[in-house]
Design a protein around this motif. Sequence first.
Motif, PDB file in Angstrom:
ATOM      1  N   SER A  30       0.836  -1.198   0.000  1.00 54.26           N
ATOM      2  CA  SER A  30       0.000   0.000   0.000  1.00 54.26           C
ATOM      3  C   SER A  30       0.875   1.253   0.000  1.00 54.26           C
ATOM      4  CB  SER A  30      -0.915  -0.004   1.228  1.00 54.26           C
ATOM      5  OG  SER A  30      -0.140   0.009   2.404  1.00 54.26           O
ATOM      6  N   SER A  31       0.315   2.336  -0.505  1.00 58.30           N
ATOM      7  CA  SER A  31       1.048   3.595  -0.562  1.00 58.30           C
ATOM      8  C   SER A  31       1.325   4.162   0.818  1.00 58.30           C
ATOM      9  CB  SER A  31       0.263   4.612  -1.404  1.00 58.30           C
ATOM     10  OG  SER A  31      -1.022   4.804  -0.838  1.00 58.30           O
ATOM     11  N   ALA A  32       0.518   3.767   1.799  1.00 59.64           N
ATOM     12  CA  ALA A  32       0.722   4.293   3.138  1.00 59.64           C
ATOM     13  C   ALA A  32       1.986   3.721   3.774  1.00 59.64           C
ATOM     14  CB  ALA A  32      -0.495   3.993   4.021  1.00 59.64           C
ATOM     15  N   GLU A  33       2.375   2.476   3.393  1.00 59.53           N
ATOM     16  CA  GLU A  33       3.558   1.848   3.974  1.00 59.53           C
ATOM     17  C   GLU A  33       4.849   2.281   3.276  1.00 59.53           C
ATOM     18  OE1 GLU A  33       2.944  -2.277   3.816  1.00 59.53           O
ATOM     19  OE2 GLU A  33       1.158  -2.295   5.097  1.00 59.53           O
ATOM     20  N   PHE A  34       4.778   2.872   2.047  1.00 59.77           N
ATOM     21  CA  PHE A  34       5.991   3.255   1.317  1.00 59.77           C
ATOM     22  C   PHE A  34       6.614   4.490   1.952  1.00 59.77           C
ATOM     23  CE2 PHE A  34       8.220   5.592  -2.000  1.00 59.77           C
ATOM     24  CZ  PHE A  34       9.071   4.603  -2.464  1.00 59.77           C
ATOM     25  N   GLN A  35       7.942   4.457   2.091  1.00 59.57           N
ATOM     26  CA  GLN A  35       8.677   5.561   2.707  1.00 59.57           C
ATOM     27  C   GLN A  35       9.765   6.026   1.743  1.00 59.57           C
ATOM     28  OE1 GLN A  35      10.183   4.257   6.477  1.00 59.57           O
ATOM     29  NE2 GLN A  35       8.139   3.987   7.400  1.00 59.57           N
ATOM     30  N   PHE A  36       9.832   7.328   1.509  1.00 59.11           N
ATOM     31  CA  PHE A  36      10.853   7.897   0.642  1.00 59.11           C
ATOM     32  C   PHE A  36      12.196   7.937   1.367  1.00 59.11           C
ATOM     33  CE2 PHE A  36       6.900   9.514  -1.021  1.00 59.11           C
ATOM     34  CZ  PHE A  36       7.075   9.373  -2.389  1.00 59.11           C
ATOM     35  N   ALA A  37      13.283   7.968   0.580  1.00 58.43           N
ATOM     36  CA  ALA A  37      14.621   8.024   1.168  1.00 58.43           C
ATOM     37  C   ALA A  37      14.828   9.373   1.851  1.00 58.43           C
ATOM     38  CB  ALA A  37      15.685   7.805   0.087  1.00 58.43           C
ATOM     39  N   ALA A  38      15.597   9.345   2.902  1.00 60.37           N
ATOM     40  CA  ALA A  38      15.857  10.566   3.657  1.00 60.37           C
ATOM     41  C   ALA A  38      16.786  11.478   2.851  1.00 60.37           C
ATOM     42  CB  ALA A  38      16.490  10.231   4.997  1.00 60.37           C
ATOM     43  N   PRO A  39      16.565  12.774   2.834  1.00 61.92           N
ATOM     44  CA  PRO A  39      17.440  13.684   2.084  1.00 61.92           C
ATOM     45  C   PRO A  39      18.828  13.728   2.689  1.00 61.92           C
ATOM     46  CG  PRO A  39      15.907  14.925   3.450  1.00 61.92           C
ATOM     47  CD  PRO A  39      15.488  13.493   3.555  1.00 61.92           C
ATOM     48  N   PRO A  40      19.860  14.036   1.922  1.00 64.15           N
ATOM     49  CA  PRO A  40      21.229  14.092   2.468  1.00 64.15           C
ATOM     50  C   PRO A  40      21.389  15.242   3.449  1.00 64.15           C
ATOM     51  CG  PRO A  40      21.177  14.899   0.205  1.00 64.15           C
ATOM     52  CD  PRO A  40      19.813  14.344   0.485  1.00 64.15           C
ATOM     53  N   GLU A  41      22.491  15.186   4.144  1.00 63.94           N
ATOM     54  CA  GLU A  41      22.754  16.237   5.138  1.00 63.94           C
ATOM     55  C   GLU A  41      23.049  17.562   4.437  1.00 63.94           C
ATOM     56  OE1 GLU A  41      25.884  14.974   7.645  1.00 63.94           O
ATOM     57  OE2 GLU A  41      24.826  13.216   8.421  1.00 63.94           O
ATOM     58  N   GLY A  42      22.550  18.613   4.993  1.00 61.55           N
ATOM     59  CA  GLY A  42      22.750  19.932   4.424  1.00 61.55           C
ATOM     60  C   GLY A  42      21.842  20.267   3.260  1.00 61.55           C
ATOM     61  N   TYR A  43      20.848  19.412   2.991  1.00 62.70           N
ATOM     62  CA  TYR A  43      19.950  19.670   1.866  1.00 62.70           C
ATOM     63  C   TYR A  43      18.961  20.757   2.243  1.00 62.70           C
ATOM     64  CZ  TYR A  43      16.128  18.979  -1.439  1.00 62.70           C
ATOM     65  OH  TYR A  43      15.143  19.168  -2.374  1.00 62.70           O
ATOM     66  N   VAL A  44      18.820  21.729   1.350  1.00 61.67           N
ATOM     67  CA  VAL A  44      17.891  22.831   1.559  1.00 61.67           C
ATOM     68  C   VAL A  44      16.848  22.766   0.447  1.00 61.67           C
ATOM     69  CG1 VAL A  44      17.613  25.326   1.739  1.00 61.67           C
ATOM     70  CG2 VAL A  44      19.695  24.233   2.614  1.00 61.67           C
ATOM     71  N   GLU A  45      15.625  22.663   0.810  1.00 51.64           N
ATOM     72  CA  GLU A  45      14.568  22.556  -0.186  1.00 51.64           C
ATOM     73  C   GLU A  45      14.426  23.879  -0.929  1.00 51.64           C
ATOM     74  OE1 GLU A  45       9.855  21.273  -0.492  1.00 51.64           O
ATOM     75  OE2 GLU A  45      10.893  21.359   1.451  1.00 51.64           O
ATOM     76  N   PRO A  46      14.443  23.857  -2.268  1.00 48.65           N
ATOM     77  CA  PRO A  46      14.344  25.118  -3.016  1.00 48.65           C
ATOM     78  C   PRO A  46      12.959  25.727  -2.867  1.00 48.65           C
ATOM     79  CG  PRO A  46      14.241  23.247  -4.509  1.00 48.65           C
ATOM     80  CD  PRO A  46      14.558  22.683  -3.151  1.00 48.65           C
ATOM     81  N   ALA A  47      12.915  27.018  -3.060  1.00 46.04           N
ATOM     82  CA  ALA A  47      11.659  27.731  -2.951  1.00 46.04           C
ATOM     83  C   ALA A  47      10.778  27.444  -4.153  1.00 46.04           C
ATOM     84  CB  ALA A  47      11.920  29.232  -2.836  1.00 46.04           C
ATOM     85  N   ALA A  48       9.502  27.623  -3.972  1.00 44.41           N
ATOM     86  CA  ALA A  48       8.564  27.405  -5.062  1.00 44.41           C
ATOM     87  C   ALA A  48       8.781  28.433  -6.167  1.00 44.41           C
ATOM     88  CB  ALA A  48       7.127  27.471  -4.536  1.00 44.41           C
ATOM     89  N   PHE A  49       8.311  28.083  -7.367  1.00 40.22           N
ATOM     90  CA  PHE A  49       8.545  28.966  -8.511  1.00 40.22           C
ATOM     91  C   PHE A  49       7.857  30.318  -8.321  1.00 40.22           C
ATOM     92  CE2 PHE A  49       7.172  30.566 -12.660  1.00 40.22           C
ATOM     93  CZ  PHE A  49       8.406  30.733 -13.271  1.00 40.22           C
ATOM     94  N   ASP A  50       6.654  30.288  -7.785  1.00 35.74           N
ATOM     95  CA  ASP A  50       5.932  31.546  -7.633  1.00 35.74           C
ATOM     96  C   ASP A  50       6.424  32.377  -6.460  1.00 35.74           C
ATOM     97  OD1 ASP A  50       5.149  29.722  -5.814  1.00 35.74           O
ATOM     98  OD2 ASP A  50       2.992  30.048  -6.023  1.00 35.74           O
ATOM     99  N   GLU A  51       7.303  31.803  -5.624  1.00 36.32           N
ATOM    100  CA  GLU A  51       7.830  32.547  -4.488  1.00 36.32           C
ATOM    101  C   GLU A  51       9.161  33.217  -4.783  1.00 36.32           C
ATOM    102  OE1 GLU A  51       8.058  29.907  -1.220  1.00 36.32           O
ATOM    103  OE2 GLU A  51       5.893  29.521  -1.108  1.00 36.32           O
ATOM    104  N   LEU A  52       9.761  32.932  -5.934  1.00 33.99           N
ATOM    105  CA  LEU A  52      11.044  33.535  -6.277  1.00 33.99           C
ATOM    106  C   LEU A  52      10.849  35.008  -6.641  1.00 33.99           C
ATOM    107  CD1 LEU A  52      12.556  30.694  -8.494  1.00 33.99           C
ATOM    108  CD2 LEU A  52      13.140  31.240  -6.126  1.00 33.99           C
ATOM    109  N   PRO A  53      11.878  35.834  -6.458  1.00 29.58           N
ATOM    110  CA  PRO A  53      11.755  37.248  -6.828  1.00 29.58           C
ATOM    111  C   PRO A  53      11.673  37.392  -8.340  1.00 29.58           C
ATOM    112  CG  PRO A  53      14.003  36.742  -6.151  1.00 29.58           C
ATOM    113  CD  PRO A  53      13.181  35.531  -5.829  1.00 29.58           C
ATOM    114  N   PRO A  54      11.029  38.414  -8.843  1.00 27.89           N
ATOM    115  CA  PRO A  54      10.922  38.597 -10.310  1.00 27.89           C
ATOM    116  C   PRO A  54      12.285  38.872 -10.936  1.00 27.89           C
ATOM    117  CG  PRO A  54      10.101  40.535  -9.149  1.00 27.89           C
ATOM    118  CD  PRO A  54      10.334  39.490  -8.096  1.00 27.89           C
TER     119      PRO A  54
END
Length: 329
Positions: free
Chosen positions: A100-124
């Motif tokens: 089931s999809s509820a039991e699936f777990q994604f891999a943990a991100p590496p150390e120091g990983y910073v999630e990028p900002a959304a496209f609409d949140e970037l400055p023009p």
Amino acid sequence: MAATASTATAVAMATISPTTPIPTAPFPSLPLGFRFRLRPQPLLLSASRRLLLVPVPRASSWDESGPEEEGEAEESEESAAAGDEEDEDEDEKPRPEPVSSAEFQFAAPPEGYVEPAAFDELPPESPEDVAAAYESLYGPAFSGETVLGNNVFEVKVVDPIDMDREQRPNDDFSERVVQVNRVTKVVKGGRQLSYRAIVVVGDMKGHVGVGVGKAKEVTEAITKAAMNGRRNLVTVPLTKYSTFPHRADADFGAARVMLRPACPGSGVIAGGAVRVVLEMAGVENALGKQLRSKNPLNNARATIKATQMMRQFKDVSEERGIPMEELWK
């Protein structure tokens, strides 16, 4: 005699009263090979109709068909039962349980990983940023000037044929005419004369291109060929001695060109279109030879093709993952 007796018996049977049942026993007066197969139920006959009975021979297959058919039926039943057992065995094989999809777990991100900002949140982005991005992807503008500071939303396209000699692109590329031919096109009303020019464009720093142009005038044909050569620029790999890193041969059409590196002081030892291409590319020491056709256009393009088959030593070492010093071991 036997036929007469059978006919008389048949006529007698046809004249029997309607209520009398018809016997089913064989007649002893008939030959052994002929027997009557009569219906066991009584047959009602009307007075106006007569029934003529014809003796039917009894085939030997009637007695023998029974056991064979029974055997075939038994074999078909056994095969069907075996097929059902195989289907049951296949159904009984263990199958993996769905996850089931509820039991699936994604891999943990590496150390120091910073999630990028959304496209609409970037400055023009400013026009300078857009121009810099285009310049990093496609290089400087066609005229040789950077696009930074220009309005990227308003692009003015000017045909080089309409430019004067002073208004044409002033870049680091120089032009050299290889050949100008007069060509003729035969049409319904006569012949149309025009000129075809072959021009080699280069900056003497490893960039060279071959262009072809046709026009009614020689100057326009040369201008078209020069613009076509700028659109087909390639980079020629050179060493610190302004020669090739290794030898190469190439074909184009019926032409074949051989290129070889040379020691410092040798100069460009080649002829025809090969020499023009090498000199415009900035090659100072090299050997070239036209082996087959003498066509200038095919030889020039074969030279370009041969230079694109060459690779630098640093590229080979990076590809193989070894230092450059180990390439000669």
